[in-house]
Design an enzyme around this catalytic site. Structure first.
Site, PDB file in Angstrom:
ATOM      1  N   GLY A 225       0.790  -1.208   0.000  1.00  0.00           N
ATOM      2  CA  GLY A 225       0.000   0.000   0.000  1.00  0.00           C
ATOM      3  C   GLY A 225       0.829   1.267   0.000  1.00  0.00           C
ATOM      4  O   GLY A 225       1.809   1.389  -0.741  1.00  0.00           O
ATOM      5  N   ASP A 254       4.065   5.403 -11.935  1.00  0.00           N
ATOM      6  CA  ASP A 254       3.629   6.498 -12.801  1.00  0.00           C
ATOM      7  C   ASP A 254       2.108   6.618 -12.796  1.00  0.00           C
ATOM      8  O   ASP A 254       1.560   7.728 -12.797  1.00  0.00           O
ATOM      9  CB  ASP A 254       4.135   6.274 -14.229  1.00  0.00           C
ATOM     10  CG  ASP A 254       5.645   6.267 -14.296  1.00  0.00           C
ATOM     11  OD1 ASP A 254       6.275   6.912 -13.442  1.00  0.00           O
ATOM     12  OD2 ASP A 254       6.202   5.603 -15.192  1.00  0.00           O
TER      13      ASP A 254
END
Length: 303
Positions: A225, A254
């Site tokens: 996470g 990205d």
């Protein structure tokens, strides 16, 4: 008027898939090979545009077939290219990416034309920055130019996001230019010169970045996470539980950063912005490629 300005690199990705990533001096037999669009800044611009962000991208390309690939992709995705500079004397960048059977990767990037971006290129595109709410960049462009761009973005009142990849030294005073700093675990270890292993290590790392002058620290943790901290709050957010296997993590960071820029431009709360970015990053790992793996807003909403 554009809400998001992204400054970065486009490269053509040469992706090689195999059972493992070769060690130094080793040759392996791969299973397949593809060529597609990449470069962190470009991937983030595509990610943001596919999520209905209003995106301007500032970069430099050559005038070759790889540049044509980039411009066609921006046209299809809705990325504004007023800030894209073309130099016929330079080659468009390329990257070689090795991807193993678990989706992990190793990358060698040659920035090409984008490696020649200068402060003057930023000055020529100041109007784009002035009209932007969010300014997002990375460290694939020349260091001096990147920090100059961040400085100009701050002067124009933009919310700044620095995705510090690939990890490179940052001057002490430049941390003060950063509203959101988004390293992964490896990059965090580089900047703090220590191993990050436990949750407490991550929390301590967050505090160290805040002490450096970063306003908000976001440490991306892959399948674990993300961790967020600022002067008022701190918390972990779990990774998205995927419906299918991870096949390629190349563009996950990205996708996360592009999605974060969109969420912040739409004034999501910080926690909601991180949940959204985490989801987009997770979905991207279920597809092969970098730019090609960036999900659309319809895919995200229906996932």
């Amino acid at each position: 008027m554009s809400s998001i300005c992204i400054f970065g690199v486009f490269v053509a990705d040469l992706c090689f898939f195999g059972k493992s990533i070769p060690a130094r001096g080793q040759t392996i037999l791969g299973s397949k090979h593809i060529v597609g669009p990449g470069g962190k800044g470009s991937n983030q611009a595509i990610a943001a545009a596919r999520l209905n962000g209003k995106v301007n991208f500032i970069t430099k390309l050559g005038k070759d077939s790889n540049a044509t690939m980039a411009l066609d992709l921006y046209s299809q995705s809705g990325v504004n290219i007023d800030g894209v500079i073309q130099d016929p004397n330079l080659s468009t960048g390329v990257a070689a990416i090795m991807i193993d059977e678990n989706g992990h990767n190793a990358i060698n990037i040659v920035s090409g034309a984008a490696g020649h971006l200068e402060k003057e290129d930023i000055n020529k595109n100041l109007e784009i920055i002035k009209k932007s709410k969010i300014f997002l960049t990375q460290l694939e462009t020349p260091q001096g130019t990147t920090m100059y761009a961040l400085q100009k973005a701050k002067e124009e009142g933009c919310v700044t996001i620095l995705n510090p990849a690939p990890a490179r030294s940052i001057n002490k005073e430049d941390f003060l230019l950063i509203d959101f700093f988004t390293p992964n675990e490896t990059e965090t270890e580089f900047y703090l010169n220590k191993k990050i292993e436990s949750d407490q290590d991550i929390k301590d790392a967050g505090n160290e970045f805040l002490d450096k002058g970063v306003k908000n620290i976001i440490i991306t943790l892959g399948s674990k996470g993300v961790y967020f901290a600022n002067s008022k709050e701190s918390y972990f957010i779990d990774a998205l539980k995927l419906k299918s296997d991870v096949v390629d993590t190349t563009g996950a960071g990205d996708a996360f950063n592009g999605a974060l820029s969109v969420a912040l431009s739409k004034e999501y709360s910080y926690k909601d912005a991180l949940v959204f970015a985490n989801k987009v990053g997770g979905i991207s790992t279920t597809k092969v490629g970098a730019a090609n793996a960036m999900p659309t807003i319809e895919e995200v909403e229906s996932y």
